[in-house]
Design an enzyme around this catalytic site. Structure first.
Site, PDB file in Angstrom:
ATOM      1  N   CYS A 171      36.334  71.574  67.561  1.00  0.00           N
ATOM      2  CA  CYS A 171      35.538  72.781  67.767  1.00  0.00           C
ATOM      3  C   CYS A 171      36.415  73.942  68.256  1.00  0.00           C
ATOM      4  O   CYS A 171      37.280  73.772  69.111  1.00  0.00           O
ATOM      5  CB  CYS A 171      34.408  72.605  68.773  1.00  0.00           C
ATOM      6  SG  CYS A 171      33.279  71.297  68.353  1.00  0.00           S
ATOM      7  N   TRP A 202      33.304  70.547  64.950  1.00  0.00           N
ATOM      8  CA  TRP A 202      33.647  69.199  64.512  1.00  0.00           C
ATOM      9  C   TRP A 202      32.624  68.310  65.215  1.00  0.00           C
ATOM     10  O   TRP A 202      32.652  68.154  66.427  1.00  0.00           O
ATOM     11  CB  TRP A 202      35.065  68.842  64.943  1.00  0.00           C
ATOM     12  CG  TRP A 202      35.550  67.527  64.409  1.00  0.00           C
ATOM     13  CD1 TRP A 202      36.112  67.297  63.197  1.00  0.00           C
ATOM     14  CD2 TRP A 202      35.531  66.275  65.088  1.00  0.00           C
ATOM     15  NE1 TRP A 202      36.441  65.968  63.074  1.00  0.00           N
ATOM     16  CE2 TRP A 202      36.094  65.312  64.219  1.00  0.00           C
ATOM     17  CE3 TRP A 202      35.084  65.843  66.340  1.00  0.00           C
ATOM     18  CZ2 TRP A 202      36.233  63.969  64.560  1.00  0.00           C
ATOM     19  CZ3 TRP A 202      35.214  64.514  66.685  1.00  0.00           C
ATOM     20  CH2 TRP A 202      35.790  63.589  65.795  1.00  0.00           C
ATOM     21  N   ASN A 207      32.959  73.566  73.369  1.00  0.00           N
ATOM     22  CA  ASN A 207      33.935  72.619  72.840  1.00  0.00           C
ATOM     23  C   ASN A 207      34.096  71.534  73.900  1.00  0.00           C
ATOM     24  O   ASN A 207      34.394  71.842  75.051  1.00  0.00           O
ATOM     25  CB  ASN A 207      35.272  73.340  72.600  1.00  0.00           C
ATOM     26  CG  ASN A 207      36.398  72.380  72.283  1.00  0.00           C
ATOM     27  OD1 ASN A 207      36.174  71.324  71.688  1.00  0.00           O
ATOM     28  ND2 ASN A 207      37.606  72.729  72.665  1.00  0.00           N
ATOM     29  N   GLU A 239      54.771  57.134  59.757  1.00  0.00           N
ATOM     30  CA  GLU A 239      54.375  58.525  59.554  1.00  0.00           C
ATOM     31  C   GLU A 239      54.127  58.808  58.061  1.00  0.00           C
ATOM     32  O   GLU A 239      53.180  59.508  57.705  1.00  0.00           O
ATOM     33  CB  GLU A 239      55.450  59.464  60.115  1.00  0.00           C
ATOM     34  CG  GLU A 239      55.217  60.938  59.902  1.00  0.00           C
ATOM     35  CD  GLU A 239      53.961  61.494  60.559  1.00  0.00           C
ATOM     36  OE1 GLU A 239      53.268  60.753  61.273  1.00  0.00           O
ATOM     37  OE2 GLU A 239      53.654  62.670  60.328  1.00  0.00           O
ATOM     38  N   LYS A 242      50.627  60.278  56.646  1.00  0.00           N
ATOM     39  CA  LYS A 242      50.585  61.562  55.921  1.00  0.00           C
ATOM     40  C   LYS A 242      49.823  61.376  54.617  1.00  0.00           C
ATOM     41  O   LYS A 242      48.959  62.167  54.283  1.00  0.00           O
ATOM     42  CB  LYS A 242      51.993  62.069  55.588  1.00  0.00           C
ATOM     43  CG  LYS A 242      52.774  62.804  56.625  1.00  0.00           C
ATOM     44  CD  LYS A 242      52.291  64.166  57.018  1.00  0.00           C
ATOM     45  CE  LYS A 242      51.195  64.133  58.023  1.00  0.00           C
ATOM     46  NZ  LYS A 242      51.503  64.006  59.394  1.00  0.00           N
ATOM     47  N   HIS A 247      54.776  37.637  55.853  1.00  0.00           N
ATOM     48  CA  HIS A 247      53.947  36.896  56.807  1.00  0.00           C
ATOM     49  C   HIS A 247      52.462  37.177  56.577  1.00  0.00           C
ATOM     50  O   HIS A 247      51.638  36.921  57.452  1.00  0.00           O
ATOM     51  CB  HIS A 247      54.363  37.235  58.242  1.00  0.00           C
ATOM     52  CG  HIS A 247      55.763  36.810  58.538  1.00  0.00           C
ATOM     53  ND1 HIS A 247      56.112  35.486  58.704  1.00  0.00           N
ATOM     54  CD2 HIS A 247      56.927  37.514  58.619  1.00  0.00           C
ATOM     55  CE1 HIS A 247      57.417  35.400  58.919  1.00  0.00           C
ATOM     56  NE2 HIS A 247      57.932  36.619  58.856  1.00  0.00           N
TER      57      HIS A 247
END
Ligand code: M6R
Length: 611
Positions: A2, A78, A104, A484, A488, A507
């Site tokens: 928000c 949000w 918020n 990362e 992404k 495994h």
């Protein structure tokens, strides 16, 4: 999580609020709204709310033209409590339209408050926690707005940054915060509150950061601040160094692409001020050599990509400085009753400096008596203010939800700390030290070199844009990098992507590999190359399409891979800074090929200020 903005002044409030919200849309984008006071005309508050992106609000208000008034508040949401609907969109008004609120944060005791308020005859229009605040303000408003705000927030548990309008106080906007960010700013054409600096950069760079439980009152001709006793307090204003260009796309199709291309500069701006005459100088950090020598262990905490930075830093710090490093997800750290030995340095990594879990972890560690060091991008943010020591990255404002330049600069900060700590602890010879510093200084240019090969990554992305599953594998530091890479790809392309330590596949996970599975193997660590090649052969033999990412000169990889991406050579510990660039480009172009809104992927927000 928000974005809120408030304005009062000589301008057309709706225009200013919409422009401010546009720069905060990265914080949430499932609904939006503004509320404007029409001044002395009728003492009425006019609210307009829409479901969806800010553009829908622009359309509904004729770009703000249809809403008259010189003061108001705005919100981009949000969703937490209640679905993204018009009814749940902010601003929320009290029953008679006397008070309007944008919020918020999260009010944890909202259900109890709601029951009490319903008992007093208040009728709720939404499912949100925020509406309770509007009704409480209405209940306590007896003509003194500061008193009403103080009484209201005393009943709130949880986090909040609020923007408030009272219908009978035209031209005035109020704000208060606890554990959610709020800045106030002043300019010749009016005064502002906002969740973050980019919202006000078009009009001013003269800002102050509210501390917890400070109240701000904006009037057309000035700003005043109050404490919870209703007493006036003085606040210092500072000039922010970011300019408006930094918060605009500058000709790029998306903020993400612009931010990927800003990495050479962001890295140079982060590294260069700390290297003098070939030596790393961290004076601003205020950590003495004695303090560094006393560090026996490091506990790192962060969320998401910043956590991947910590995973990388663990390898580098342990390898160079010989200091054991534990890495925790911030959301897990304080709930597992960690055993914190004396001499443990707490390191928190955060771009925004407002991530709720990271902030809570910092507070937990400090309460246990730990010395804390934060790596933060946003000056004046909560984590920056609360940590004992701060290392500021110089990435500039990062707007795209998917982090790129902030991530790179966090890696650089960790590398510098590791080299410096290693040197203070006497773990590096002069030659090793200078080799590392020289390699560090070369990174910005090497990143530029990788970016010059962007077209190749674009072509590759087009080829694999319809992949259903992607596996990213690597060993040692390459494992940290693929964490990362996989995030992404999945966050902006919605392709299922997993990262594995290459030796771990057999495994269990290797059972998922079938003809056509995409496997991207990162292989840069000299001592692990042979072992990784064996892992690559294993997946290739099971029908996977294999993309390899390695350093120039390691051409053997072409015997195993269907496609090889090369990056310039550097020191082993610094490869993560180069590896991440093609991975970012791949994710960006896959997302673009799939027609996704790259900068605003579904369900996400840039700054996660709720736990
Ligand atoms: O602001 P922070 O660095 O504390 O944010 C932490 C994560 O939310 C963030 O890194 C997130 O994972 C990225 N937006 C992903 O690209």
């Amino acid at each position: 999580m928000c974005g809120i903005v408030g304005y009062t002044g000589a301008g057309h409030a709706a225009h200013i609020l919409l422009d401010g919200l546009e720069r905060l849309e990265y914080r949430g984008y499932d609904s939006a709204g503004i509320c404007v006071s029409d001044g002395e005309k009728s003492h009425m508050l006019k609210a307009l709310r829409v479901k969806g992106r800010l553009q829908a609000l622009r359309d509904a208000t004729d770009n703000g033209d249809s809403v008259d008034g010189e003061s108001g508040i705005g919100h981009t949401r949000w969703a937490t409590h209640g679905e993204p609907t018009v009814e749940n969109a902010h601003p929320h008004l009290s029953g008679g339209g006397k008070v309007a609120v944008v919020h918020n944060g999260i009010i944890e005791n909202y259900a109890d408050l709601r029951k009490t308020l319903e008992g007093r005859g208040y009728v709720f229009q939404s499912e949100t926690d925020t509406e309770t605040i509007a009704h409480l303000l209405d209940y306590y408003d007896k003509g003194d707005p500061i008193d009403a705000i103080v009484r209201t927030v005393m009943h709130l548990r949880g986090s909040f940054a609020l923007g408030i309008l009272f219908a009978d106080r035209p031209g005035e906007v109020y704000g208060i915060r606890r554990d959610s960010p709020l800045i106030a700013a002043t300019s010749e054409s009016g005064n502002f509150i906002a969740s973050d600096v980019p919202a006000i950069l078009e009009w001013t760079r003269n800002v102050t950061y509210l501390d917890n439980m400070e109240i701000v009152c904006l009037k057309k001709d000035g700003i005043s601040f109050y404490n919870m006793d209703g007493e006036k307090i003085e606040k210092e204003f500072t000039t922010v160094s970011w300019d408006i260009a930094a918060a605009e796309k500058g000709g790029y199709a998306h903020f993400m692409l612009k931010e990927i291309h800003e990495q050479p500069k962001a890295m140079a701006d982060t590294i260069h001020p700390h290297v003098r005459d070939g030596r790393i100088v961290l004076d601003e950090l205020g950590m003495t050599d004695e303090e560094i020598r006393a560090v026996r262990r490091i506990q790192m905490v962060a969320c998401g990509s910043a956590w991947h930075v910590c995973m990388t830093a663990k390898y580098v710090m342990e390898q160079l400085a010989g200091i054991p490093v534990d890495v925790d997800l911030a959301s897990e750290f304080r709930y597992r009753n960690p055993v914190l030995e004396e001499g443990t340095l707490l390191m928190v990594v955060s771009q925004s400096g407002e991530t709720a879990d990271s902030l809570a972890a910092l507070r937990y560690g400090k309460a246990q008596g730990m010395l804390s060091l934060a790596i933060v991008n946003v000056v004046g943010s909560s984590i920056a203010r609360e940590a004992d020591r701060v290392f500021y990255t110089a990435a500039g404002p990062e707007i795209a939800v998917a982090t790129t330049k902030a991530y790179s600069t966090q890696l650089a900060a960790c590398d510098m700390l590791a080299i410096h700590f290693a040197s203070v602890k006497g773990k590096l010879s002069e030659e090793e030290y200078h080799t590392l510093v020289d390699a560090l200084l070369k990174l910005p240019e090497q990143i530029s070199e990788i970016l010059r090969g962007e077209a190749r990554m674009q072509w590759l992305a087009g080829k694999y844009a319809n992949t259903r599953d992607a596996f990213f594998i690597g060993r040692g530091l390459d494992y940290a990098s693929v964490l990362e890479g996989a995030l992404k790809l999945k966050e902006i392309s919605y392709i299922h992507a997993e990262a594995y330590a290459a030796g771990e596949l057999k495994h269990g996970t290797i059972s998922l590999i079938e003809k056509g599975s995409m496997v991207l193997a990162v292989a840069t660590q000299s001592e692990l190359l042979e072992k990784e090649v064996s892992n690559i052969v294993e997946v290739h033999a099971r029908g996977a399409t294999l993309l390899a990412l390695t350093f120039e000169g390691n051409y053997n990889m072409e015997d195993q891979a269907d496609f090889t991406i090369y990056i310039p050579k550097t020191e082993d510990v610094l490869y993560p800074s180069l590896v991440v660039i093609p991975l970012q480009l791949l994710a960006y172009y896959v997302s673009l090929s799939r027609g996704i809104d790259v900068d605003k992927p579904r369900n996400l927000a840039k700054s996660v200020t709720v736990e």
